[in-house]
Enzyme design. Structure first.
Site, mmCIF file in Angstrom:
data_model
loop_
_atom_site.group_PDB
_atom_site.id
_atom_site.type_symbol
_atom_site.label_atom_id
_atom_site.label_comp_id
_atom_site.label_asym_id
_atom_site.label_seq_id
_atom_site.Cartn_x
_atom_site.Cartn_y
_atom_site.Cartn_z
ATOM 1 C CG ASP A 289 -11.284 -30.302 -10.034
ATOM 2 O OD1 ASP A 289 -11.337 -29.089 -9.752
ATOM 3 O OD2 ASP A 289 -10.365 -30.808 -10.700
ATOM 4 C CB SER B 277 -4.671 -27.637 -13.599
ATOM 5 O OG SER B 277 -5.625 -26.606 -13.526
ATOM 6 C CG HIS C 225 -7.880 -28.476 -9.368
ATOM 7 N ND1 HIS C 225 -8.321 -28.869 -10.613
ATOM 8 C CD2 HIS C 225 -6.845 -27.611 -9.596
ATOM 9 C CE1 HIS C 225 -7.599 -28.279 -11.554
ATOM 10 N NE2 HIS C 225 -6.697 -27.516 -10.964
#
Length: 274
Positions: free
Chosen positions: A225, A95, A254
């Site tokens: 995601d 991320s 995610h």
């Protein structure tokens, strides 16, 4: 505590276990190096040296009022890599950490980096604009800031309980431990730094960084995601990389390296050994 002090006086906490080729793990917002415990233990057992730091303003590092921007995050990693004399390293980022890896490798990693991995990562850029028409509207990030400022503790329960791990999907196997550990990590960091970091992960443009990277890069992303949609991230990033490979995981969320750690660890190991 294992810490380095950066040029501007921030203390960066890190874990450094084992010997062998180093693997450096870069965590997502608003977490800490603890988010990689599963991978740290897995790769330690495979004979690697494993390192995970807490980004400034996060975890056990300084709760900085300044320097909460991607250039500084990447520079901090540069200072850490120099202090630990890391060479032939694998850098793995999730991320926001994937953005940190991208900028570090592009600007500071020459001669020190062997390969990189971007997992559910934010590059090239998240926010919607004329140049990025399929991005996420700025109103979404404004809402995140409002929720954080109003009641950070509740916000940090809502995110992992819902879209982060896909626990809001029908039939999802909910892990209360993952939710609580996400909350624990988030609440360790600084509210101001976390607030600033929303702008960082949403508005930083990594297009030119991706173009500069010449080491092999594995881009891993779940097609479900809900935080960083794959069509405006991984599918664009791999086209900008000189030596990039995209691996898509059907139905994965995610936080897939936590919910599906066995599969992700296996694929990471195969890429590192290839």
């Amino acid at each position: 505590m294992n810490t380095i002090t950066t040029k501007d006086g921030a203390q960066i906490y890190f874990k450094d276990w084992g010997a062998g080729q180093p693997i450096v793990f870069h965590h997502g917002w608003p977490l800490s190096g603890d988010d990689w415990d599963n991978q740290m233990l897995f790769f330690l057992g495979k004979g690697f040296r494993v390192i995970a730091h807490d980004r400034r303003g996060h975890g056990r590092s300084s709760q900085t009022a300044t320097g909460n921007d991607m250039d500084t995050y990447a520079a901090d990693v540069g200072e850490l890599a120099a202090a630990l004399d890391l060479r032939d390293a694998i850098h793995i980022g999730h991320s926001t950490g994937g953005g940190e890896v991208t900028r570090y490798v592009a600007r500071h990693g020459k001669g020190r980096v062997a390969k990189a991995v971007l997992i559910s990562a934010i590059p090239p850029v998240m926010v919607k604009s004329d140049r990025n028409p399929n991005g996420t509207p700025i109103a979404v990030f404004d809402d995140l800031r409002a929720q954080l400022a109003a009641n950070r503790a509740q916000f940090y329960l809502d995110v992992p309980s819902g879209p982060f791990y896909g626990f809001n999907r029908k039939g999802a196997k909910v892990s209360e431990g993952l939710i609580r550990n996400w909350w624990r990590q988030g609440m360790m960091g600084g509210a101001n730094a976390h607030y600033d970091c929303i702008k960082v992960f949403s508005e930083t443009d990594f297009t030119e960084d991706l173009k500069k990277i010449d080491v092999p890069v594995l881009v891993m992303h779940g097609d479900d995601d809900q935080i960083v949609p794959i069509t405006d991230s991984a599918q664009l990033s791999v086209k900008l990389l000189k030596n990039g490979t995209l691996k898509v995981y059907k139905g994965f969320p995610h936080g897939m390296f936590s919910t599906h750690s066995d599969e992700i660890n296996r694929d990471l190991l195969a890429f590192i050994k290839a």
